[in-house]
Design a protein around this motif. Structure first.
Motif, PDB file in Angstrom:
ATOM      1  N   PHE A  82       0.264  -1.296   0.232  1.00  0.00           N
ATOM      2  CA  PHE A  82       0.081  -0.303  -0.222  1.00  0.00           C
ATOM      3  C   PHE A  82       0.575   0.936  -0.074  1.00  0.00           C
ATOM      4  O   PHE A  82       0.608   1.914  -0.817  1.00  0.00           O
ATOM      5  N   PHE A 227      -2.343  -3.964   9.273  1.00  0.00           N
ATOM      6  CA  PHE A 227      -2.152  -4.828   7.554  1.00  0.00           C
ATOM      7  C   PHE A 227      -1.097  -4.850   7.664  1.00  0.00           C
ATOM      8  O   PHE A 227      -0.179  -4.659   6.385  1.00  0.00           O
ATOM      9  N   SER A 253      -7.175  -5.403   3.530  1.00  0.00           N
ATOM     10  CA  SER A 253      -5.064  -5.387   2.889  1.00  0.00           C
ATOM     11  C   SER A 253      -5.069  -6.677   2.061  1.00  0.00           C
ATOM     12  O   SER A 253      -5.571  -7.828   2.489  1.00  0.00           O
ATOM     13  N   ASP A 281      -7.068  -2.906  -1.627  1.00  0.00           N
ATOM     14  CA  ASP A 281      -6.404  -1.991  -1.929  1.00  0.00           C
ATOM     15  C   ASP A 281      -6.321  -1.982  -3.630  1.00  0.00           C
ATOM     16  O   ASP A 281      -6.273  -1.507  -4.164  1.00  0.00           O
TER      17      ASP A 281
END
Length: 346
Positions: A82, A227, A253, A281
């Motif tokens: 991410f 995450f 995630s 995501d």
């Protein structure tokens, strides 16, 4: 920050403090005038502007045009998929606008220290990604009118600091509705931590989709983790060992979804035949997973562009139209989700 930089920052701050005292107004009011905010009385604005001119104060955006235009982007870490996508979005957006980006993390330097560094570098401002701001940091940002934009803050700013995010609640709801539409009624979740705004919103979206389908929420098949791959792996194995394991998982995630995939492999489950897996995501790793992950896609490029645009707008003394911007997510379907095996046989 060098001694010379510190001296420059102190001098600027001291000058504004002197002007505030002479004009008999607060430092916050002087900062508003400096940044050309509209919420200052005309007579007060004129008095402060006269003092700014008399003392030779030069606004950041009025400084040497030949100096490099740069912003600072600060992250909690630079290790997850991410974070790397957000970095790319900010750098690409800034590059298109002719702005350089200095990146850093809060692992060795606090937000307060980064604020000082931003001032020392005479950068246009700072983007802060997934971090917790102290009340003191927030007060300083607002009182000194420092150009700062937050992306996915861990908690809601208590003061007027703009933030950019995505439609976490509706994106999670869409993901779970997709699994429900395939026929899954036993859907587990690897959620984010409750203190995370994004994590909490995704869990609430998950619960909303179940409630709308008339399915009771079962905490036995929900685990909250960072995450993070490793924590999600452990959590998923625990849920899979329950007396009534789920036929599908929604992960908050991509990193957590990869943990679910590894747990399924270790448990001898085939994805999606034995277990459907949906992620949130849609970073680059989602399409590279085995099998490729169905996911809720965040518009990373747009996130970076919007954060950079709002930051430069603040640096020019123009407040944003809204303090909170949420960008729309979309569902991307790949091969990690399918109809439950017991229904597919019929």
């Amino acid at each position: 920050m060098t001694a010379q930089d510190r001296a420059h920052v102190d001098a600027q701050y001291g000058l504004l403090t002197t002007i505030a005292a002479e004009a008999e107004v607060s430092l916050s009011t002087v900062s508003k005038v400096v940044h050309r905010r509209r919420d200052v009385a005309a007579s007060t604005r004129a008095r402060v502007e006269e003092l700014l001119a008399r003392y030779g104060y030069v606004r950041v955006w009025e400084q040497d045009a030949s100096a490099p235009r740069q912003i600072v982007a600060v992250f909690r870490d630079l290790s997850g998929p991410f974070t790397l996508e957000v970095v790319r979005g900010i750098v690409d957006a800034a590059g298109a606008l002719g702005v350089d980006v200095i990146t850093g993390t809060t692992s060795r330097r606090s937000i307060s220290q980064w604020l000082e560094e931003c001032l020392a570098l005479r950068a246009k401002g700072m983007i802060i990604v997934i971090s917790m701001l102290t009340e003191e940091d927030q007060r300083r940002i607002v009182e000194q009118q420092l150009p700062v934009v937050l992306i996915d803050p861990l908690s809601s700013p208590t003061l007027d600091i703009p933030s950019i995010g995505v439609t976490n609640w509706s994106g999670a709801r869409d993901a779970v509705q997709h699994l429900l539409g395939l026929g899954h009624t036993r859907i587990g979740m690897v959620a984010g931590r409750s203190h995370s705004l994004a994590g909490a919103a995704r869990l609430h979206g998950y619960r909303a989709a179940l409630e709308e389908a008339g399915i009771a929420y079962d905490p036995a098949i929900v685990r909250s983790t960072d995450f993070d791959f490793d924590e999600a792996l452990v959590a998923s194995l625990q849920v899979m060992a329950s007396t009534e394991p789920p036929t599908a998982f929604f992960a908050a995630s991509d990193a957590q979804a990869l943990g679910v995939l590894e747990a399924a492999r270790q448990y001898g489950l085939s994805v999606p035949r034995d277990l459907a897996v949906m992620s949130f995501d849609d970073t680059l790793v989602a399409a590279m997973a085995c099998p490729p992950l169905s996911a809720v896609r965040q518009p990373f490029e747009e996130l970076g562009h919007e954060a950079t645009r709002v930051l430069l707008q603040l640096a020019e003394g123009r407040p944003p139209a809204s303090l909170r911007v949420e960008l729309a997510t979309e569902l991307v379907l790949r091969t990690s989700t399918a109809t439950p095996r017991h229904l597919a046989r019929k």
